[in-house]
Scaffold this motif. Structure first.
Motif, PDB file in Angstrom:
ATOM      1  N   ASP A 185       0.833  -1.196   0.000  1.00 50.35           N
ATOM      2  CA  ASP A 185       0.000   0.000   0.000  1.00 50.35           C
ATOM      3  C   ASP A 185       0.872   1.251   0.000  1.00 50.35           C
ATOM      4  O   ASP A 185       0.589   2.215  -0.708  1.00 50.35           O
ATOM      5  N   GLY A 186       1.953   1.226   0.766  1.00 50.67           N
ATOM      6  CA  GLY A 186       2.869   2.351   0.805  1.00 50.67           C
ATOM      7  C   GLY A 186       3.533   2.612  -0.534  1.00 50.67           C
ATOM      8  O   GLY A 186       3.928   3.735  -0.836  1.00 50.67           O
ATOM      9  N   ALA A 187       3.644   1.559  -1.354  1.00 46.69           N
ATOM     10  CA  ALA A 187       4.221   1.690  -2.693  1.00 46.69           C
ATOM     11  C   ALA A 187       3.138   1.936  -3.740  1.00 46.69           C
ATOM     12  O   ALA A 187       3.426   1.983  -4.932  1.00 46.69           O
ATOM     13  N   GLY A 188       1.885   2.072  -3.275  1.00 49.56           N
ATOM     14  CA  GLY A 188       0.776   2.305  -4.209  1.00 49.56           C
ATOM     15  C   GLY A 188       0.353   1.069  -4.982  1.00 49.56           C
ATOM     16  O   GLY A 188      -0.204   1.166  -6.066  1.00 49.56           O
ATOM     17  N   LEU A 189       0.599  -0.103  -4.404  1.00 49.33           N
ATOM     18  CA  LEU A 189       0.279  -1.362  -5.078  1.00 49.33           C
ATOM     19  C   LEU A 189      -0.749  -2.158  -4.284  1.00 49.33           C
ATOM     20  O   LEU A 189      -0.746  -2.131  -3.053  1.00 49.33           O
ATOM     21  N   VAL A 190      -1.595  -2.866  -5.003  1.00 50.14           N
ATOM     22  CA  VAL A 190      -2.605  -3.722  -4.383  1.00 50.14           C
ATOM     23  C   VAL A 190      -2.545  -5.101  -5.035  1.00 50.14           C
ATOM     24  O   VAL A 190      -2.562  -5.214  -6.258  1.00 50.14           O
ATOM     25  N   LEU A 191      -2.429  -6.133  -4.214  1.00 45.63           N
ATOM     26  CA  LEU A 191      -2.554  -7.514  -4.681  1.00 45.63           C
ATOM     27  C   LEU A 191      -3.895  -8.007  -4.147  1.00 45.63           C
ATOM     28  O   LEU A 191      -3.999  -8.408  -2.982  1.00 45.63           O
ATOM     29  N   PRO A 192      -4.943  -7.971  -4.968  1.00 47.42           N
ATOM     30  CA  PRO A 192      -6.287  -8.272  -4.486  1.00 47.42           C
ATOM     31  C   PRO A 192      -6.454  -9.655  -3.877  1.00 47.42           C
ATOM     32  O   PRO A 192      -7.267  -9.843  -2.984  1.00 47.42           O
ATOM     33  N   SER A 193      -5.676 -10.615  -4.320  1.00 48.15           N
ATOM     34  CA  SER A 193      -5.838 -11.988  -3.835  1.00 48.15           C
ATOM     35  C   SER A 193      -4.870 -12.333  -2.708  1.00 48.15           C
ATOM     36  O   SER A 193      -4.787 -13.492  -2.307  1.00 48.15           O
ATOM     37  N   LEU A 194      -4.143 -11.363  -2.189  1.00 45.67           N
ATOM     38  CA  LEU A 194      -3.187 -11.611  -1.107  1.00 45.67           C
ATOM     39  C   LEU A 194      -3.917 -12.193   0.100  1.00 45.67           C
ATOM     40  O   LEU A 194      -4.845 -11.582   0.619  1.00 45.67           O
ATOM     41  N   ALA A 195      -3.512 -13.403   0.507  1.00 43.69           N
ATOM     42  CA  ALA A 195      -4.199 -14.071   1.612  1.00 43.69           C
ATOM     43  C   ALA A 195      -3.356 -15.218   2.147  1.00 43.69           C
ATOM     44  O   ALA A 195      -2.458 -15.717   1.479  1.00 43.69           O
ATOM     45  N   VAL A 196      -3.678 -15.633   3.349  1.00 43.16           N
ATOM     46  CA  VAL A 196      -3.075 -16.819   3.951  1.00 43.16           C
ATOM     47  C   VAL A 196      -3.797 -18.042   3.386  1.00 43.16           C
ATOM     48  O   VAL A 196      -5.009 -18.030   3.198  1.00 43.16           O
ATOM     49  N   ASP A 197      -3.028 -19.096   3.110  1.00 42.83           N
ATOM     50  CA  ASP A 197      -3.597 -20.343   2.600  1.00 42.83           C
ATOM     51  C   ASP A 197      -3.525 -21.393   3.711  1.00 42.83           C
ATOM     52  O   ASP A 197      -2.601 -22.193   3.760  1.00 42.83           O
ATOM     53  N   PRO A 198      -4.491 -21.372   4.636  1.00 45.88           N
ATOM     54  CA  PRO A 198      -4.416 -22.258   5.800  1.00 45.88           C
ATOM     55  C   PRO A 198      -4.643 -23.741   5.488  1.00 45.88           C
ATOM     56  O   PRO A 198      -4.381 -24.584   6.336  1.00 45.88           O
ATOM     57  N   ALA A 199      -5.088 -24.061   4.288  1.00 49.87           N
ATOM     58  CA  ALA A 199      -5.386 -25.457   3.953  1.00 49.87           C
ATOM     59  C   ALA A 199      -4.132 -26.247   3.580  1.00 49.87           C
ATOM     60  O   ALA A 199      -4.175 -27.469   3.516  1.00 49.87           O
ATOM     61  N   SER A 200      -3.025 -25.574   3.335  1.00 53.37           N
ATOM     62  CA  SER A 200      -1.802 -26.265   2.931  1.00 53.37           C
ATOM     63  C   SER A 200      -1.081 -26.842   4.142  1.00 53.37           C
ATOM     64  O   SER A 200      -1.065 -26.232   5.205  1.00 53.37           O
ATOM     65  N   PRO A 201      -0.444 -27.994   3.962  1.00 45.68           N
ATOM     66  CA  PRO A 201       0.303 -28.604   5.068  1.00 45.68           C
ATOM     67  C   PRO A 201       1.632 -27.888   5.298  1.00 45.68           C
ATOM     68  O   PRO A 201       2.116 -27.156   4.440  1.00 45.68           O
ATOM     69  N   GLY A 202       2.219 -28.119   6.451  1.00 45.04           N
ATOM     70  CA  GLY A 202       3.521 -27.541   6.759  1.00 45.04           C
ATOM     71  C   GLY A 202       3.406 -26.074   7.108  1.00 45.04           C
ATOM     72  O   GLY A 202       2.337 -25.605   7.492  1.00 45.04           O
ATOM     73  N   PRO A 203       4.522 -25.348   6.959  1.00 44.14           N
ATOM     74  CA  PRO A 203       4.453 -23.913   7.232  1.00 44.14           C
ATOM     75  C   PRO A 203       3.390 -23.281   6.328  1.00 44.14           C
ATOM     76  O   PRO A 203       3.356 -23.538   5.131  1.00 44.14           O
ATOM     77  N   THR A 204       2.503 -22.510   6.912  1.00 42.53           N
ATOM     78  CA  THR A 204       1.376 -21.950   6.180  1.00 42.53           C
ATOM     79  C   THR A 204       1.856 -20.978   5.104  1.00 42.53           C
ATOM     80  O   THR A 204       2.482 -19.972   5.417  1.00 42.53           O
ATOM     81  N   PRO A 205       1.578 -21.278   3.823  1.00 37.63           N
ATOM     82  CA  PRO A 205       2.017 -20.387   2.755  1.00 37.63           C
ATOM     83  C   PRO A 205       1.100 -19.168   2.606  1.00 37.63           C
ATOM     84  O   PRO A 205      -0.055 -19.181   3.041  1.00 37.63           O
TER      85      PRO A 205
END
Length: 67
Positions: free
Chosen positions: A23-43
């Motif tokens: 946001d500080g760089a004036g950019l938006v990644l609309p789909s930015l999110a945690v993927d809790p369904a993946s195994p191991g360290p949460t991607p």
């Protein structure tokens, strides 16, 4: 820049920090999110972005690398 993988980082905190930095760089990644369904360290899913946003992101990272 640290290259050591840290698995104890809260992914939700990381997403919010990344969202704020983008946001500080004036950019938006609309789909930015945690993927809790993946195994191991949460991607973190950066999602799909338009080509112009990818170029702006690359330019912001390059400016940061030069500074």
């Amino acid at each position: 820049m640290a290259t050591t993988q840290q698995t104890d980082v809260d992914p939700f905190t990381a997403v919010e920090a990344l969202r704020a930095a983008l946001d500080g760089a004036g950019l938006v990644l609309p789909s930015l999110a945690v993927d809790p369904a993946s195994p191991g360290p949460t991607p973190i899913d950066l999602g799909r972005i338009r080509a112009d946003v990818a170029l702006r992101l690359a330019a912001a990272l390059q400016r940061r690398a030069v500074a």
